[in-house]
Design a protein around this motif. Structure first.
Motif, PDB file in Angstrom:
ATOM      1  N   THR A 135      32.559 -58.210 -58.323  1.00 42.83           N
ATOM      2  CA  THR A 135      32.941 -58.988 -59.381  1.00 42.83           C
ATOM      3  C   THR A 135      32.514 -57.501 -60.426  1.00 42.83           C
ATOM      4  OG1 THR A 135      30.914 -59.962 -59.928  1.00 42.83           O
ATOM      5  CG2 THR A 135      32.888 -61.866 -59.385  1.00 42.83           C
ATOM      6  N   LYS A 136      31.480 -56.498 -60.526  1.00 42.03           N
ATOM      7  CA  LYS A 136      31.262 -55.504 -61.263  1.00 42.03           C
ATOM      8  C   LYS A 136      31.255 -54.646 -61.154  1.00 42.03           C
ATOM      9  CE  LYS A 136      29.216 -58.938 -64.905  1.00 42.03           C
ATOM     10  NZ  LYS A 136      28.187 -59.163 -63.614  1.00 42.03           N
ATOM     11  N   ALA A 137      30.985 -54.375 -59.142  1.00 35.92           N
ATOM     12  CA  ALA A 137      30.965 -52.848 -58.365  1.00 35.92           C
ATOM     13  C   ALA A 137      31.726 -51.481 -58.519  1.00 35.92           C
ATOM     14  CB  ALA A 137      29.766 -53.392 -57.555  1.00 35.92           C
ATOM     15  N   LYS A 138      31.204 -50.648 -59.187  1.00 38.76           N
ATOM     16  CA  LYS A 138      31.941 -49.148 -59.207  1.00 38.76           C
ATOM     17  C   LYS A 138      31.697 -48.595 -57.958  1.00 38.76           C
ATOM     18  CE  LYS A 138      32.450 -47.826 -63.096  1.00 38.76           C
ATOM     19  NZ  LYS A 138      32.082 -47.780 -64.344  1.00 38.76           N
ATOM     20  N   PHE A 139      32.390 -48.084 -57.464  1.00 40.44           N
ATOM     21  CA  PHE A 139      31.556 -47.556 -55.621  1.00 40.44           C
ATOM     22  C   PHE A 139      32.277 -45.846 -55.794  1.00 40.44           C
ATOM     23  CE2 PHE A 139      32.535 -51.924 -55.243  1.00 40.44           C
ATOM     24  CZ  PHE A 139      31.851 -52.216 -53.965  1.00 40.44           C
ATOM     25  N   PRO A 140      31.764 -45.448 -55.131  1.00 38.00           N
ATOM     26  CA  PRO A 140      30.402 -45.177 -54.435  1.00 38.00           C
ATOM     27  C   PRO A 140      29.744 -46.169 -55.001  1.00 38.00           C
ATOM     28  CG  PRO A 140      30.953 -43.212 -54.576  1.00 38.00           C
ATOM     29  CD  PRO A 140      32.008 -43.594 -55.505  1.00 38.00           C
ATOM     30  N   ILE A 141      28.832 -46.497 -54.242  1.00 40.97           N
ATOM     31  CA  ILE A 141      27.301 -47.633 -54.949  1.00 40.97           C
ATOM     32  C   ILE A 141      25.875 -47.237 -54.396  1.00 40.97           C
ATOM     33  CG2 ILE A 141      27.443 -50.122 -54.229  1.00 40.97           C
ATOM     34  CD1 ILE A 141      27.370 -50.624 -57.262  1.00 40.97           C
ATOM     35  N   VAL A 142      24.754 -47.362 -54.958  1.00 39.38           N
ATOM     36  CA  VAL A 142      23.486 -46.674 -54.106  1.00 39.38           C
ATOM     37  C   VAL A 142      22.839 -48.464 -54.145  1.00 39.38           C
ATOM     38  CG1 VAL A 142      22.261 -45.682 -54.262  1.00 39.38           C
ATOM     39  CG2 VAL A 142      23.949 -44.843 -55.069  1.00 39.38           C
ATOM     40  N   LEU A 143      22.166 -48.933 -52.681  1.00 45.09           N
ATOM     41  CA  LEU A 143      21.700 -49.465 -52.821  1.00 45.09           C
ATOM     42  C   LEU A 143      20.276 -49.418 -51.860  1.00 45.09           C
ATOM     43  CD1 LEU A 143      23.575 -52.135 -50.519  1.00 45.09           C
ATOM     44  CD2 LEU A 143      23.637 -52.046 -52.802  1.00 45.09           C
ATOM     45  N   LYS A 144      19.086 -49.672 -53.031  1.00 44.05           N
ATOM     46  CA  LYS A 144      17.865 -49.827 -52.611  1.00 44.05           C
ATOM     47  C   LYS A 144      17.066 -50.249 -52.540  1.00 44.05           C
ATOM     48  CE  LYS A 144      18.199 -45.087 -55.184  1.00 44.05           C
ATOM     49  NZ  LYS A 144      17.460 -43.942 -56.088  1.00 44.05           N
ATOM     50  N   ALA A 145      15.777 -50.507 -50.995  1.00 41.54           N
ATOM     51  CA  ALA A 145      15.698 -51.412 -51.383  1.00 41.54           C
ATOM     52  C   ALA A 145      14.420 -50.919 -52.105  1.00 41.54           C
ATOM     53  CB  ALA A 145      14.979 -51.649 -49.581  1.00 41.54           C
ATOM     54  N   ASP A 146      13.634 -52.274 -52.881  1.00 40.39           N
ATOM     55  CA  ASP A 146      12.230 -51.765 -53.542  1.00 40.39           C
ATOM     56  C   ASP A 146      11.077 -51.285 -53.241  1.00 40.39           C
ATOM     57  OD1 ASP A 146      10.945 -52.978 -56.112  1.00 40.39           O
ATOM     58  OD2 ASP A 146       9.902 -53.586 -55.322  1.00 40.39           O
ATOM     59  N   GLY A 147      10.391 -51.574 -52.449  1.00 39.48           N
ATOM     60  CA  GLY A 147       9.220 -50.973 -51.404  1.00 39.48           C
ATOM     61  C   GLY A 147       9.399 -49.803 -50.572  1.00 39.48           C
ATOM     62  N   LEU A 148       8.539 -49.553 -50.137  1.00 33.18           N
ATOM     63  CA  LEU A 148       8.772 -47.881 -49.695  1.00 33.18           C
ATOM     64  C   LEU A 148       9.376 -48.391 -47.783  1.00 33.18           C
ATOM     65  CD1 LEU A 148       4.479 -46.907 -49.543  1.00 33.18           C
ATOM     66  CD2 LEU A 148       6.733 -46.176 -50.756  1.00 33.18           C
ATOM     67  N   ALA A 149       9.970 -47.088 -47.164  1.00 36.43           N
ATOM     68  CA  ALA A 149      10.925 -47.385 -46.731  1.00 36.43           C
ATOM     69  C   ALA A 149      10.595 -46.537 -45.482  1.00 36.43           C
ATOM     70  CB  ALA A 149      11.944 -48.427 -46.569  1.00 36.43           C
ATOM     71  N   LEU A 150       9.114 -44.995 -45.467  1.00 36.07           N
ATOM     72  CA  LEU A 150       9.928 -44.180 -45.135  1.00 36.07           C
ATOM     73  C   LEU A 150      11.334 -43.408 -45.623  1.00 36.07           C
ATOM     74  CD1 LEU A 150       9.015 -44.893 -41.227  1.00 36.07           C
ATOM     75  CD2 LEU A 150       7.249 -43.938 -42.995  1.00 36.07           C
ATOM     76  N   GLY A 151      11.531 -43.611 -46.871  1.00 41.22           N
ATOM     77  CA  GLY A 151      12.445 -42.134 -47.018  1.00 41.22           C
ATOM     78  C   GLY A 151      13.743 -42.750 -46.785  1.00 41.22           C
ATOM     79  N   LYS A 152      13.445 -43.990 -46.499  1.00 43.91           N
ATOM     80  CA  LYS A 152      15.211 -44.210 -45.408  1.00 43.91           C
ATOM     81  C   LYS A 152      15.737 -45.537 -46.109  1.00 43.91           C
ATOM     82  CE  LYS A 152      13.210 -42.225 -41.571  1.00 43.91           C
ATOM     83  NZ  LYS A 152      12.061 -42.661 -40.601  1.00 43.91           N
ATOM     84  N   GLY A 153      14.994 -46.892 -47.118  1.00 41.24           N
ATOM     85  CA  GLY A 153      15.935 -47.514 -48.042  1.00 41.24           C
ATOM     86  C   GLY A 153      16.622 -47.234 -48.374  1.00 41.24           C
TER      87      GLY A 153
END
Ligand code: AMP
Ligand code: GLY
Length: 426
Positions: A135-153
């Motif tokens: 409903t609200k997003a504009k693309f491109p958009i960025v998703l980020k896992a909250d915690g530590l993920a070896l720079g890959k999240g």
């Protein structure tokens, strides 16, 4: 002094090399270390997450200073465990390391204190994230896992479908483990990236020379995200004007915000910045030196590393004048072909002795280990070595670094050939 360094990568090798130059130090330990670190320090087989063993070892050996290089033990509270036992430790306590440990925390902090960063929303439920995207997003958009993920999240999604798949991967399939229990959805920004490492004692902040990383695995910034495939320092895009802006609106503001929250930050804050058309904005914070940023920044630092660490602990950083050589450095990571997805290890490395006695050339070990024969050094990870060279200019440093990469041989050696290409566009 006796100094213990916690970690096992190229960053910790670069830290160990700086500590080894300190006049105050006569003994260096590293837990767990690697084959290269083992040439300047005594490596002890204790894992970075074995807090009690690190504490007991430090007490037993009378370690005067512990320097924690890695994010996981910092976020897990190693510094608190050491301090409780009366051991001096460099690095943020758990309540401050959350600056890196939770992206939701860092985004909320920036919003609350008006520190420039991308617009965002935080979600605990996959369904709410999916509704928002629809409903609200504009693309491109960025998703980020909250915690530590070896720079890959971090996932950059060009379409709604990609973003929906990303939400499922992070929140439903738990591709990054518990790091994905919460999700940050963030506005996509454009611009050049710069890494700025700083020391802070919780009040004063001192800025190191800037650097730029190359996070993607293949040339021309293609392929999957990695821990970092190479760096150069300083960044020609980090102009005095950008520096002034960041000092005023980002660096000191972050230190003050953490203090105001009752979470004084003592250690290294790594500011991942994007120089957007609307000015510099924070991409991310790390609570430690970057890797491979440390490999191009620390060899150029003139100060005694241990003195600076102690000033951060003693809150006397205002008395330290941080100085860097007026030159440049480039680091090219030699990786195992296939990193970061799938790769073989255990291959003998030849040519390391070529670096001996060569001023301005460094071969920092990341994933290496000593073979059973006690002599041969074997590949033991995705990122194997960080080949760093200095030069009067960035161009010269790059030519020197690439020349030095030819001195090293191992079976599945892989590197990017365009580290520092952006220098030519400056
Ligand atoms: P991070 O771990 O947060 O630094 O993200 C990893 C990489 O993703 C960064 O180095 C950027 O290249 C990219 N990235 C992260 N956030 C954004 C954003 N808001 N807009 C554009 N690119 C981003
Ligand atoms: N080079 C990026 C990092 O250390 O997180």
């Amino acid at each position: 002094m006796k100094v213990l360094i916690v970690g096992s990568g190229g960053r910790e090798h670069a830290i160990a090399a700086s500590v080894a130059r300190s006049k105050k130090v006569d003994r260096i330990y590293c837990a767990p270390g690697n084959a290269g670190i083992g040439q300047i320090a005594e490596c002890v087989p204790i894992g970075a997450m074995e807090f009690e063993r690190i504490r007991d070892f430090s007490l037993e050996k009378g370690v005067d200073l512990v320097i924690v290089g890695m994010d996981d033990p910092l976020v897990g509270g190693l510094v608190d465990v050491l301090e409780e036992a009366g051991i001096r430790a460099f690095g943020p306590r758990k309540n401050a390391a959350i600056l890196e440990g939770s992206k939701a925390f860092s985004k909320d902090l920036m919003k609350k204190y008006g520190i420039p960063t991308a617009a965002y929303e935080v979600f605990d439920q996959a369904q709410e994230a999916l509704d928002y995207l629809r409903t609200k997003a504009k693309f491109p958009i960025v998703l980020k896992a909250d915690g530590l993920a070896l720079g890959k999240g971090v996932l950059i999604c060009n379409t709604l479908e990609e973003a929906q798949e990303g939400v499922c991967a992070i929140m439903t399939e738990h591709r990054f483990g518990t790091a994905g229990n919460r999700l940050v959805i963030e506005e996509f920004m454009t611009g050049r990236e710069v890494s700025v490492l700083t020391f802070t004692d919780g009040r004063t902040i001192r800025v190191m020379s800037s650097a730029q990383d190359h996070k993607r695995a293949y040339d021309n910034d293609k392929g999957p995200n990695t821990g970092g495939m190479g760096t150069f320092s300083p960044s020609p895009f980090y102009t005095p004007q950008v520096d002034r802006f960041c000092r005023e609106h980002i660096y000191q503001a972050t230190v003050d915000a953490m203090a105001a929250e009752g979470r004084p930050f003592q250690g290294v804050i790594f500011f991942g910045l994007m120089l957007t058309p609307d000015g510099p904005k924070v991409l991310e914070y790390n609570a430690r030196f970057g890797d491979p940023e440390a490999q191009v920044v620390l060899p150029r630092m003139k100060n005694d590393m241990v003195e600076v660490c102690e000033a951060c602990i003693d809150r006397t950083l205002d008395q330290v004048d941080l100085r860097f050589e007026d030159n440049a450095a480039v680091c090219v990571v030699l990786a195992s072909d296939g990193y970061p997805v799938k790769y073989d290890k255990g291959y003998p490395i030849r040519g390391l002795e070529a670096f001996e006695g060569k001023d301005g050339y460094y071969c920092f070990h990341a994933g290496t280990k000593l073979a059973e024969d006690g002599k041969t050094i074997l590949t033991n990870g995705g990122r194997v070595l960080g080949v760093t060279a200095k030069g009067a200019t960035l161009q010269e440093a790059r030519a020197n670094a690439y020349r030095a990469t030819e001195w090293i041989h191992f079976e599945n050696k892989y590197m990017r050939h365009d580290i520092g290409k952006a220098i030519d566009e400056a």
